[in-house]
Enzyme design. Structure first.
Site, PDB file in Angstrom:
ATOM      1  N   LEU A   9       0.848  -1.198   0.000  1.00  0.00           N
ATOM      2  CA  LEU A   9       0.000   0.000   0.000  1.00  0.00           C
ATOM      3  C   LEU A   9       0.882   1.247   0.000  1.00  0.00           C
ATOM      4  O   LEU A   9       1.655   1.468   0.943  1.00  0.00           O
ATOM      5  CB  LEU A   9      -0.906   0.017   1.237  1.00  0.00           C
ATOM      6  N   ARG A  16       0.876  13.778   7.759  1.00  0.00           N
ATOM      7  CA  ARG A  16       1.569  14.056   9.012  1.00  0.00           C
ATOM      8  C   ARG A  16       3.077  14.283   8.827  1.00  0.00           C
ATOM      9  O   ARG A  16       3.758  14.749   9.725  1.00  0.00           O
ATOM     10  CB  ARG A  16       1.315  12.899  10.017  1.00  0.00           C
ATOM     11  N   THR A  79      -7.268   2.054   3.854  1.00  0.00           N
ATOM     12  CA  THR A  79      -6.419   0.914   3.491  1.00  0.00           C
ATOM     13  C   THR A  79      -7.228  -0.252   2.901  1.00  0.00           C
ATOM     14  O   THR A  79      -6.730  -0.974   2.031  1.00  0.00           O
ATOM     15  CB  THR A  79      -5.609   0.432   4.710  1.00  0.00           C
ATOM     16  N   ASP A 103       5.006   2.225   4.334  1.00  0.00           N
ATOM     17  CA  ASP A 103       5.652   3.080   5.342  1.00  0.00           C
ATOM     18  C   ASP A 103       6.206   2.284   6.520  1.00  0.00           C
ATOM     19  O   ASP A 103       6.455   2.838   7.572  1.00  0.00           O
ATOM     20  CB  ASP A 103       4.688   4.187   5.805  1.00  0.00           C
ATOM     21  N   GLU A 156      -8.748   0.904  15.616  1.00  0.00           N
ATOM     22  CA  GLU A 156      -7.818   2.001  15.365  1.00  0.00           C
ATOM     23  C   GLU A 156      -7.687   2.873  16.616  1.00  0.00           C
ATOM     24  O   GLU A 156      -8.646   3.040  17.367  1.00  0.00           O
ATOM     25  CB  GLU A 156      -8.307   2.852  14.188  1.00  0.00           C
ATOM     26  N   LYS A 352      38.836  14.792 -10.579  1.00  0.00           N
ATOM     27  CA  LYS A 352      37.554  14.623 -11.271  1.00  0.00           C
ATOM     28  C   LYS A 352      37.758  13.891 -12.578  1.00  0.00           C
ATOM     29  O   LYS A 352      38.639  14.275 -13.346  1.00  0.00           O
ATOM     30  CB  LYS A 352      36.915  15.988 -11.531  1.00  0.00           C
TER      31      LYS A 352
HETATM   32  C1  UD1 Z   1      -2.430   1.554   9.678  1.00  0.00           C
HETATM   33  C2  UD1 Z   1      -3.449   0.590  10.292  1.00  0.00           C
HETATM   34  C3  UD1 Z   1      -3.147   0.441  11.784  1.00  0.00           C
HETATM   35  C4  UD1 Z   1      -1.727  -0.055  11.970  1.00  0.00           C
HETATM   36  C5  UD1 Z   1      -0.724   0.848  11.243  1.00  0.00           C
HETATM   37  C6  UD1 Z   1       0.639   0.195  11.247  1.00  0.00           C
HETATM   38  C7  UD1 Z   1      -5.515   0.927   9.030  1.00  0.00           C
HETATM   39  C8  UD1 Z   1      -6.857   1.529   9.023  1.00  0.00           C
HETATM   40  N1  UD1 Z   1      -4.788   1.133  10.120  1.00  0.00           N
HETATM   41  O1  UD1 Z   1      -2.636   2.804  10.297  1.00  0.00           O
HETATM   42  O2  UD1 Z   1      -4.053  -0.497  12.368  1.00  0.00           O
HETATM   43  O3  UD1 Z   1      -1.418  -0.110  13.352  1.00  0.00           O
HETATM   44  O4  UD1 Z   1      -1.119   1.050   9.870  1.00  0.00           O
HETATM   45  O5  UD1 Z   1       1.640   1.055  10.761  1.00  0.00           O
HETATM   46  O6  UD1 Z   1      -5.140   0.248   8.086  1.00  0.00           O
HETATM   47  N2  UD1 Z   1      -2.764   3.920   2.075  1.00  0.00           N
HETATM   48  C9  UD1 Z   1      -3.214   3.798   0.777  1.00  0.00           C
HETATM   49  N3  UD1 Z   1      -4.453   4.237   0.460  1.00  0.00           N
HETATM   50  C10 UD1 Z   1      -5.299   4.776   1.388  1.00  0.00           C
HETATM   51  C11 UD1 Z   1      -4.834   4.881   2.717  1.00  0.00           C
HETATM   52  C12 UD1 Z   1      -3.566   4.438   3.032  1.00  0.00           C
HETATM   53  O7  UD1 Z   1      -2.488   3.306  -0.099  1.00  0.00           O
HETATM   54  O8  UD1 Z   1      -6.418   5.121   1.023  1.00  0.00           O
HETATM   55  C13 UD1 Z   1      -1.397   3.444   2.390  1.00  0.00           C
HETATM   56  C14 UD1 Z   1      -0.482   4.541   2.905  1.00  0.00           C
HETATM   57  O9  UD1 Z   1       0.253   5.109   1.842  1.00  0.00           O
HETATM   58  C15 UD1 Z   1       0.417   3.793   3.879  1.00  0.00           C
HETATM   59  C16 UD1 Z   1      -0.427   2.607   4.336  1.00  0.00           C
HETATM   60  O10 UD1 Z   1      -1.491   2.504   3.431  1.00  0.00           O
HETATM   61  O11 UD1 Z   1       1.588   3.312   3.241  1.00  0.00           O
HETATM   62  C17 UD1 Z   1      -0.971   2.789   5.744  1.00  0.00           C
HETATM   63  O12 UD1 Z   1      -1.762   3.965   5.798  1.00  0.00           O
HETATM   64  P1  UD1 Z   1      -1.668   4.980   7.005  1.00  0.00           P
HETATM   65  O13 UD1 Z   1      -2.588   6.091   6.757  1.00  0.00           O
HETATM   66  O14 UD1 Z   1      -0.258   5.290   7.290  1.00  0.00           O
HETATM   67  O15 UD1 Z   1      -2.274   4.069   8.180  1.00  0.00           O
HETATM   68  P2  UD1 Z   1      -2.009   4.201   9.748  1.00  0.00           P
HETATM   69  O16 UD1 Z   1      -2.844   5.289  10.280  1.00  0.00           O
HETATM   70  O17 UD1 Z   1      -0.585   4.233  10.031  1.00  0.00           O
HETATM   71 CA    CA Z   2       1.216   4.351   8.772  1.00  0.00          CA
END
Ligand code: UD1
Ligand code: CA
Length: 452
Positions: A9, A16, A79, A103, A156, A352
């Site tokens: 993902l 943030r 997600t 991430d 969450e 160089k």
């Molecule tokens: C998410 C999890 C959380 C977990 C945490 C671990 C969910 C709802 N929550 O939270 O339970 O503890 O990761 O690090 O999944 N992304 C997309 N499309 C979207 C939203 C997100 O591709 O529509 C990708 C983001 O780029 C990222 C990853 O999904 O790489 C996670 O998204 P992020 O918003 O960072 O989730 P967290 O709030 O960290």
């Molecule tokens: Ca995250």
């Protein structure tokens, strides 16, 4: 691995981070986070890797090229919604799918394999990778059935009650699913929550309520699961990865005088009995041989260093350095340079796009650019190749065994023949035949009794 798929993902903006750079492209030890994840997934050998892209889609593609396939998530609705975008590619396939976040750069291929194995042993439809966090704030919490310990659901942080926030077992954002069942369950995920998003972790509760086997695999190492949402976590991830890399090299026989302050990329190789002093930065693809000494605050990028070479407080980029070479202090070896064995490039020397044959030396205060220096050449203090005429660069050749006196200018294009001498202070504009002496400066006249 047959019938094993991976979804990464990587579509989020990363609000943030407060950055113009998309979150998953932020580097950790010099490499974008999503590339670390991709490297580890590739190493674990999944049949197909699908990356969900959205924000910065083009930049992510440019970074990962054709190592993965891509699906665009046009609107970032969460997600769960993100994984749903891979439906056309994966839903019809039989097998196991691992889902990872772009991430979480520290997740290792070993842990991915352990997760998939646990999932298959348990005969589970879903297995979530969890970890114990001392400070779980921000992460999803794993809610288990008190009596059986069975995973019930993931909540969450933002949606959790005070009691749930007390739970220290977190969702790492890495999961393993029965592929077909994953896409069925995703159909039932809603967005009634604080963020109004379709949460992937909701499929856990959906499957569990349908009476299916839902498992959890807890990794002992929380640092491996750090999810980077802001710059604080970025620094934490950076540190954790730095120490992981440094511990590895120490176990391979490399001495790090101060491992907390030594910065080695994940694509470096270092031979045994080499010593790295504090503040050394090794960027990108670097190979350092054995028995080398890399002095304090040296920076080496995309270069190869032979054995027994010593580099003091210097910068080396995109170059090849031989065995038993001495560099620095305060030397600058710029791209496309090659220093063969037992050469020396000393204090305040810049090189160089130049080659130094074995045994050649520029020990002090020189600029050597666009030059081919033969073997056993001595470039005296202050020797300069005058390579630029204001519009074009020209090459200088100094053949084997030549001796260039101090403060000589070699105006390119020009060749100094083998074993020739150039007198100190000369400005050489024409080729110098081998074994001759060239003097190109005005004769000294002394005006006696000038003061009177
Ligand atoms: C998410 C999890 C959380 C977990 C945490 C671990 C969910 C709802 N929550 O939270 O339970 O503890 O990761 O690090 O999944 N992304 C997309 N499309 C979207 C939203 C997100 O591709 O529509 C990708 C983001 O780029 C990222 C990853 O999904 O790489 C996670 O998204 P992020 O918003 O960072 O989730 P967290 O709030 O960290
Ligand atoms: Ca995250």
């Amino acid at each position: 691995m047959n019938n094993r798929y991976a979804v990464i993902l990587a579509a989020g903006q990363g609000t943030r981070m407060k950055s113009s750079l998309y979150k998953v492209l932020h580097p950790v030890v010099g490499k974008p986070m999503v590339e670390h994840v991709t490297d580890q997934v590739s190493q674990a050998g999944f049949a197909e890797i699908v990356t969900i892209i959205g924000h910065g889609a083009e930049s992510v593609k440019e970074q990962l090229k054709d190592r993965v396939s891509y699906v665009l998530q046009e609107e970032q609705l969460g997600t769960g919604h993100a994984v749903m975008q891979a439906q056309n590619k994966l839903a019809a396939k039989e097998g196991t799918t691992i889902v990872l976040c772009g991430d979480t750069p520290l997740i290792s291929s070993e842990t991915m394999e352990a997760l998939v194995n646990h999932h298959e042993e348990q005969g589970a439809k879903a297995t979530v990778l969890t970890a114990h966090a001392d400070d779980p704030a921000g992460y999803g919490r794993v809610v288990r059935e008190p009596s059986s310990g069975q995973v019930n659901r993931i909540v969450e942080h933002k949606d959790a009650t005070e009691a749930e926030r007390g739970i220290r077992e977190i969702n790492t954002g890495t999961y393993c699913f029965d592929n077909a069942r994953l896409f069925e369950a995703l159909e039932h995920v809603g967005n009634e929550n604080v963020q109004g998003e379709y949460y992937l972790p909701d499929v856990i509760e959906i499957m569990q309520s349908a009476g299916e086997v839902v498992a959890a695999y807890q990794t002992p190492d929380f640092s491996e699961t750090i999810g980077v949402n802001d710059r604080l976590a970025l620094a934490e991830a950076e540190k954790a990865m730095r120490l992981r890399i440094n511990r590895y090299w120490m176990k391979q026989g490399v001495t790090l005088i101060d491992p907390e302050h030594t910065y080695i990329s994940s694509d470096a190789e270092i031979g045994p009995d080499s010593t790295l002093y504090p503040g050394v930065v090794v960027n990108g693809e670097v190979t350092i041989g054995s028995n080398c000494t890399i002095g304090a605050h040296t920076q080496i990028t995309d270069s190869t260093i032979g054995n027994g070479t010593e580099i003091q407080q210097s910068v080396v980029s995109n170059s090849t350095i031989g065995n038993e070479v001495q560099i620095g202090p305060y030397a600058h070896i710029r791209p496309d340079s090659k220093l063969e064995d037992q050469t020396k490039v000393g204090n305040f020397v810049e090189v160089k796009k130049s080659t130094f044959g074995a045994g050649s030396k520029a020990s002090h205060l020189s600029y050597i650019g666009d030059a081919e220096i033969g073997k056993d050449v001595n470039l005296g203090c202050g020797s300069i190749t005058v390579n630029y005429d204001g519009s074009q660069k020209h090459r200088t050749t100094v053949e084997d065994g030549a001796f260039i006196g101090c403060n000589a200018n070699l105006i390119a294009p020009v060749t100094v023949g083998a074993k020739a001498y150039v007198a100190a202070g000369s400005t050489i504009t024409e080729d110098v035949p081998g074994e001759s002496l060239s003097i190109a400066r005005s004769r000294q006249t002394n005006k006696e009794n000038y003061l009177k």
